[in-house]
Design a protein around this motif. Structure first.
Motif, short mmCIF file in Angstrom:
data_model
loop_
_atom_site.label_atom_id
_atom_site.label_comp_id
_atom_site.label_asym_id
_atom_site.label_seq_id
_atom_site.Cartn_x
_atom_site.Cartn_y
_atom_site.Cartn_z
N SER A 1 12.89 -13.43 -49.68
CA SER A 1 12.63 -14.38 -50.51
C SER A 1 13.55 -15.04 -51.38
O SER A 1 13.61 -15.95 -51.97
CB SER A 1 11.34 -13.66 -51.82
N GLY A 2 14.62 -14.30 -51.41
CA GLY A 2 15.78 -14.73 -52.34
C GLY A 2 15.65 -14.38 -54.01
O GLY A 2 16.39 -14.27 -54.55
N ASP A 3 14.45 -13.80 -54.11
CA ASP A 3 14.33 -13.10 -55.45
C ASP A 3 13.81 -11.78 -55.46
O ASP A 3 13.09 -11.42 -54.53
CB ASP A 3 13.16 -14.16 -56.26
N GLY A 4 14.27 -10.96 -56.34
CA GLY A 4 13.76 -9.52 -56.41
C GLY A 4 12.72 -9.29 -57.31
O GLY A 4 12.60 -10.02 -58.32
N VAL A 5 11.99 -8.55 -56.80
CA VAL A 5 10.82 -7.94 -57.66
C VAL A 5 10.79 -6.47 -57.99
O VAL A 5 10.83 -5.69 -56.85
CB VAL A 5 9.21 -8.36 -57.28
N SER A 6 10.66 -5.65 -59.03
CA SER A 6 10.89 -4.52 -59.41
C SER A 6 9.41 -3.64 -59.16
O SER A 6 8.22 -4.42 -59.21
CB SER A 6 11.50 -4.28 -60.61
N VAL A 7 9.53 -2.53 -58.53
CA VAL A 7 8.06 -1.66 -58.76
C VAL A 7 7.44 -1.80 -60.04
O VAL A 7 6.16 -1.90 -60.17
CB VAL A 7 8.41 -0.28 -58.36
N GLY A 8 8.10 -1.81 -61.27
CA GLY A 8 7.56 -1.83 -62.40
C GLY A 8 6.86 -3.33 -62.46
O GLY A 8 5.67 -3.27 -63.14
N GLU A 9 7.30 -4.22 -62.03
CA GLU A 9 6.90 -5.60 -62.12
C GLU A 9 5.65 -5.83 -61.25
O GLU A 9 4.45 -6.22 -61.73
CB GLU A 9 7.76 -6.69 -61.96
N ILE A 10 5.67 -4.94 -60.35
CA ILE A 10 4.53 -5.02 -59.31
C ILE A 10 3.35 -4.27 -60.07
O ILE A 10 2.11 -4.72 -59.97
CB ILE A 10 4.61 -4.15 -58.00
N MET A 11 3.64 -3.37 -60.92
CA MET A 11 2.63 -2.31 -61.60
C MET A 11 2.12 -3.20 -62.69
O MET A 11 0.63 -3.19 -62.85
CB MET A 11 3.28 -1.15 -62.23
N ALA A 12 2.72 -3.92 -63.46
CA ALA A 12 2.31 -5.12 -64.37
C ALA A 12 1.47 -6.04 -63.79
O ALA A 12 0.16 -6.24 -64.28
CB ALA A 12 3.20 -5.81 -64.98
N THR A 13 1.53 -6.37 -62.55
CA THR A 13 0.83 -7.32 -61.74
C THR A 13 -0.47 -6.84 -61.33
O THR A 13 -1.66 -7.53 -61.53
CB THR A 13 1.59 -8.27 -60.70
N VAL A 14 -0.34 -5.56 -60.95
CA VAL A 14 -1.75 -4.86 -60.48
C VAL A 14 -2.74 -4.64 -61.74
O VAL A 14 -3.65 -4.90 -61.57
CB VAL A 14 -1.16 -3.71 -59.85
N ARG A 15 -2.12 -4.47 -62.79
CA ARG A 15 -2.82 -4.17 -63.97
C ARG A 15 -3.52 -5.47 -64.44
O ARG A 15 -4.86 -5.38 -64.66
CB ARG A 15 -2.05 -3.90 -65.30
N ARG A 16 -2.75 -6.74 -64.25
CA ARG A 16 -3.63 -7.90 -64.40
C ARG A 16 -4.40 -8.29 -63.37
O ARG A 16 -5.63 -8.88 -63.90
CB ARG A 16 -2.31 -9.14 -64.61
N VAL A 17 -4.35 -8.22 -62.25
CA VAL A 17 -5.21 -8.62 -61.26
C VAL A 17 -6.55 -7.71 -61.16
O VAL A 17 -7.76 -8.24 -61.16
CB VAL A 17 -4.58 -8.54 -59.96
N THR A 18 -6.20 -6.38 -61.22
CA THR A 18 -7.27 -5.58 -61.19
C THR A 18 -8.15 -5.47 -62.56
O THR A 18 -9.41 -4.99 -62.39
CB THR A 18 -6.97 -4.00 -60.72
#
Length: 321
Positions: A250-267
Motif C-alpha cells: 500500500s505504501g502506508d503502514g498501519v499498526s496493530v494498535g490502529e487496527i484495534m481502534a478501527t475494530v472498536r469503531r466498526v463493531t
C-alpha cells in the motif's frame, strides 16, 4: 483451456477463483482442504481434492481439465508456527512447489503466478520496501517462499517457464459474505472470534520498535489482491513483459494498535486488548511500495481500512450464524 488454482478452496484462493470467473476465465481448483473449505468453491468450478505433493494427480488434473497455466496459492502460511515446524513448512512450500513445477514441465505448461510473501524481507532496514530491497527472511516460512521464487527463476532458465511472484502483505477483508478468513493464526479472525464469544481480544506484543509498540504492516484487501492475480495471468497469456516479482503493498503502514481502534469503531464493541508475547519470526515493520504492480497488474488500494474491517466483520458474523 483453464487456469489451475492450487489452494483455491482457501480464503485467498477462493477470492482468486471468483476474480477469474468474473472476467470470464475458466478455472479449476485443487485443494487438500487442510485449511480450505469445499463450500468456498463455486459449484460451477471443477474441484479436485488432493495435494500438490501428488505429481500423478497433478498430471491427471492438467490433462483432464486442459490446464494451460497455474496460480499457485497452496502452501503453509504461518510464519510463527513455521519456527516450530520447519520441516513441515519446507515440505509444503518447497517440495510441493518443486513437484508442481516438475509436473508442469512434463505437461508442457509454461506459465505460473506464484503466491509469495513479504516475509522474504525479514526486518528491512528501509522505510519503504521495494522489489530490490535485500531479502533476509527470519522464519522458515519466509525462507521457503524465497526458495519458491528461486525455483521459478531457475526453471525459467532451464525450460523457458514464464512466471511472476506476488509478494503478499497482510491480507484482510472479504469480497463475499460467504468467504471469511478462518485461519487460527491471523489477526482479524482471532479478534472477531473473541468478540463474538464475548472474550477480550489478544494481540502479540506491544514492545516492538514502532510508535505505539505494535507491529506495523501493509494491510490489503483480499479482493484487490485477487484482481492482480487475474491481471498477471492475462499478461502471461498475452506474452507481454512481466517482472519476476511484484510487491502488493500500500505504501502506508498501519499498526496493530490502529487496527484495534478501527475494530472498536466498526463493531461498536469497546475493549482494550490483552497483550501477549510477541511471535517468533515477526519483524517490527514492513511497508512496501506497490508502484510496479500498479503499473503492470492493475494493483490499487480500492478499500479503506474501515472498509476492510467492516467486510471482514460482516463475513465473520455470517459464518458464525
Amino acid at each position: 483451456m483453464a487456469w489451475l488454482v492450487t489452494g483455491g478452496a482457501g480464503y485467498i484462493g477462493s477470492h482468486v477463483v471468483r476474480a477469474f470467473q468474473a472476467e470470464g476465465l475458466d478455472v479449476v481448483v485443487l485443494d487438500n482442504l487442510s485449511s480450505g473449505h469445499e463450500s468456498f468453491v463455486p459449484t460451477s468450478v471443477p474441484f479436485v481434492r488432493g495435494d500438490v505433493l501428488d505429481g500423478d494427480l497433478l498430471l491427471h488434473t492438467f490433462h483432464k481439465h486442459h490446464v494451460h497455466g497455474v496460480v499457485h496459492v497452496a502452501g503453509f502460511k504461518y510464519a510463527g508456527v513455521s519456527v516450530q515446524r520447519p520441516l513441515h513448512t519446507y515440505e509444503q512450500n518447497v517440495t510441493a512447489t518443486a513437484t508442481l513445477l516438475a509436473a508442469m514441465s512434463a505437461a508442457a505448461i509454461d506459465r505460473i503466478v506464484f503466491s509469495s510473501s513479504a516475509a522474504v524481507y525479514g526486518t528491512p532496514h528501509t522505510d519503504l520496501v521495494t522489489e530490490a530491497t535485500a531479502k533476509s527472511p527470519e522464519s522458515p516460512y519466509g525462507e521457503s517462499k524465497l526458495i519458491g521464487e528461486w525455483l521459478l527463476r531457475d526453471q525459467a532458465i532451464a525450460t523457458g517457464l514464464r512466471h511472476t511472484s506476488l509478494r503478499y502483505f497482510n491480507v484482510v477483508g472479504s469480497g463475499d459474505l460467504a468467504l471469511s478468513d478462518t485461519s487460527p493464526h491471523n489477526l482479524f479472525p482471532l479478534v472477531f472470534a473473541a468478540l463474538l464469544d464475548g472474550r477480550t481480544p489478544r494481540i502479540n506484543g506491544d514492545d516492538y520498535a514502532t510508535p505505539d509498540g505494535t507491529c506495523v504492516r501493509d494491510y490489503i484487501h483480499v479482493a484487490d489482491l485477487a484482481l492482480s492475480h487475474v491481471a498477471a495471468a492475462r499478461r502471461l497469456d498475452a506474452g507481454n513483459g512481466i517482472e519476476a516479482v511484484y510487491n502488493l503493498g500500500s505504501g502506508d503502514g498501519v499498526s496493530v494498535g490502529e487496527i484495534m481502534a478501527t475494530v472498536r469503531r466498526v463493531t461498536g464493541i469497546d475493549f482494550t486488548p490483552q497483550i501477549g508475547s510477541r511471535r517468533a519470526g515477526d519483524p517490527d515493520r514492513i511497508v512496501a511500495s506497490g508502484a510496479l504492480a500498479a503499473r503492470d497488474l492493475r494493483w490499487s488500494m480500492r478499500h479503506t481500512l474501515e472498509q476492510m474491517v467492516q467486510s471482514a466483520w460482516d463475513s465473520s458474523r455470517a459464518a458464525a450464524l
